[in-house]
Design a protein around this motif. Structure first.
Motif, short mmCIF file in Angstrom:
data_model
loop_
_atom_site.label_atom_id
_atom_site.label_comp_id
_atom_site.label_asym_id
_atom_site.label_seq_id
_atom_site.Cartn_x
_atom_site.Cartn_y
_atom_site.Cartn_z
N ASP A 1 43.79 -27.44 26.07
CA ASP A 1 43.81 -26.34 25.10
C ASP A 1 44.53 -26.80 23.85
N LEU B 1 31.54 -24.90 31.33
CA LEU B 1 32.93 -24.41 31.36
C LEU B 1 33.57 -24.55 32.75
N LYS C 1 37.69 -27.93 32.77
CA LYS C 1 38.48 -27.75 31.55
C LYS C 1 39.44 -28.93 31.38
N SER D 1 39.87 -24.06 23.44
CA SER D 1 39.76 -24.73 24.72
C SER D 1 38.62 -25.74 24.66
N TYR D 2 38.79 -26.88 25.31
CA TYR D 2 37.72 -27.88 25.36
C TYR D 2 37.47 -28.31 26.79
N TYR D 3 36.15 -28.45 27.09
CA TYR D 3 35.68 -28.71 28.44
C TYR D 3 34.80 -29.97 28.43
#
Length: 510
Positions: A177, A171, A174, A164-166
């Motif tokens: 994914d 967090l 978002k 996952s990257y934010y």
């Protein structure tokens, strides 16, 4: 043999990474040749120079990574290990290569031999499998967009089957994914478009291009993602679950062994108590027999002696058995105490290792915080520099505009000066003309005064003369206008016109 292979790989991995001086994940072929020769020597594996030279030919491109070295290590070294080697010598050879990397402080608080023992214990307690890597669970990297093709910094978090990257590490926002499965693959990319440390994650529906901060982070992320994909492909559980299961099994095994020792101790104590009771019963029987023998001393003297001898021998035998059992119990108690002491020492060492890992993690977080602060200060400095350059450019433009306006004002001043000079010349000319006109006016005025005087004298003479010779006539109905010359010979309108002309001449003369 599988357990032995995994145990050997831990020490070999430390030796391999110690040869990786620039932390690129690769080692030169000449160093790998020397490492392979030393491993064959300490493991009592027959050397195969032909296979060694064939695998590490000089015409191969570049150094070899740990994944590229694994086929040769498995086929020509680890599969031939029989167990007839000195483990201490093997560990000491690997420790010699990686000691400088792992011992950063000098002097040490412990001796070199104790440091070597701690390193061996660490490898023994390690639950990781080859390759031993530092798995980055999260961190900042640059990701290339799929639509706009721009590079944006994202906070990546690696999980057992997804990345996952934010927007940031809190967090909260978002952005997407990356779904991992057995069909995914990860590979390194060459530098391009000004971006370095690139690698590619290929999935069934999308491909993701990512840029790490340095070569070490790039290699760590590639190995971590590849390990996750390999686990998914093999259907194995995540490493942390497997480690948790191993620790649980180890605790259950230790608890079972401890319970077994306690059970054996209880059995030994029960057997000892039974023997004590038996001996007490025998003693009482001997006393009763002795009493009966005394009463029947004459009759059963020989029988009593035989019984006494027999019971004495049996008592001595039971005493020896009891002493032996007590020695065994004491020995088992000592062994149990040593085992429990060892368990406590191992637990203490495990806690110290956890604290060291936590300190290392905190140090990395502090390093990341300092790096972010430096990056922010650099951005602020760049912005200030751009703003100063903008102000400097505006100042230059203002100076240029001022110079142009100054030049234009100077031209206007020159033109005004020239016009002023021309006007001064014209004024002088008009002054001269005015003086000449004034002189002419004085001359004309004098002539006019002379003519007026002459006219007046003549008018007086004419009037006198006409008054004398005028006939007496009846007057006209309209009143006659009388002038200096007598009755007017012109109309009233002509007289007004002459009056206005005279007043204008008089105003001009004044």
């Amino acid at each position: 043999m599988v357990g032995l292979k995994e145990e050997l790989l831990k020490s070999i991995w430390h030796a391999f990474t110690a040869l990786d001086l620039d932390r690129s994940g690769k080692v030169s072929k000449s160093q790998l040749k020397v490492l392979s020769h030393n491993l064959c020597t300490v493991l009592n594996v027959p050397h195969d120079p032909v296979a060694l030279e064939e695998h590490f030919r000089d015409d191969d491109e570049g150094p070899v990574s740990n994944q590229g070295y694994m086929p040769y290590l498995n086929k020509f070294i680890l599969e031939k290990v029989q167990g007839n080697f000195d483990k201490v010598e093997f560990n000491r050879m690997c420790w010699t290569l990686c000691a400088k990397k792992n011992l950063s402080k000098s002097p040490l608080l412990i001796s070199d031999e104790d440091a070597f023992k701690v390193w061996v214990i660490f490898n023994f307690l390690s639950e990781d499998k080859y390759p031993l890597i530092i798995v980055p669970e999260e961190g900042y990297m640059l990701k290339k967009g799929h639509k706009r093709k721009n590079w944006m910094e994202r906070w990546f978090v690696l999980k057992p089957n997804i990345i996952s990257y934010y927007v940031s590490e809190d967090l909260k926002d978002k952005k997407g994914d990356i779904i991992l499965d057995g069909n995914c693959c990860v590979e390194a990319l060459p530098d391009k478009d000004g971006k370095k440390c690139l690698f590619l994650i290929k999935c069934l529906d999308k491909t993701f291009e990512i840029s790490a901060s340095d070569k070490k982070k790039k290699q760590e992320w590639i190995q971590a993602i590849q390990s996750t994909v390999n686990l998914l492909r093999a259907g194995s559980p995540p490493p942390h679950k497997e480690a948790r299961q191993k620790r649980k099994e180890l605790r259950q095994k230790l608890l079972a062994e401890q319970e077994e020792l306690e059970r054996q101790m209880k059995e030994l104590q029960a057997a000892n108590e039974n023997k004590q009771k038996e001996l007490e019963t025998v003693r009482k029987q001997l006393e009763a027999a002795a009493a009966r023998a005394a009463e029947e001393e004459k009759k059963r003297l020989q029988t009593q002696v035989e019984l006494q001898d027999r019971f004495s021998l049996e008592l001595e035998r039971e005493k020896m058995v009891r002493q032996k059992m007590e020695e065994q119990v004491a020995q088992k108690s000592s062994e149990l105490e040593q085992y429990l002491q060892r368990v406590r020492e191992l637990e203490e060492m495990y806690k110290q290792l956890e604290e060291a890992l936590e300190d290392e993690k905190q140090a990395r977080q502090d390093e990341e915080t300092v790096r972010k602060l430096q990056a922010r200060l650099l951005e602020e400095e760049t912005a200030k520099r751009a703003e100063l350059e903008k102000w400097h450019l505006q100042q230059q433009q203002t100076i240029q505009m001022t110079e142009a306006e100054k030049q234009e004002l100077e031209n206007q001043r020159m033109m005004k000066e020239q016009a002023l000079q021309v006007a001064m010349q014209q004024l002088k000319q008009l002054e001269l003309e005015r003086k000449e006109a004034l002189e002419q006016y004085e001359e004309v005025k004098k002539k006019l005064e002379t003519a007026a005087n002459n006219t007046k004298s003549w008018k007086d003479k004419v009037a006198h003369h006409e008054g004398l010779i005028r006939l007496i006539e009846p007057g006209p109905k309209n009143p006659h206008l009388i002038t200096n010359w007598g009755p007017a010979a012109f109309t009233e309108a002509e007289l007004e016109e002459r009056q206005r002309s005279w007043k204008g001449k008089k105003a001009t003369s004044e």
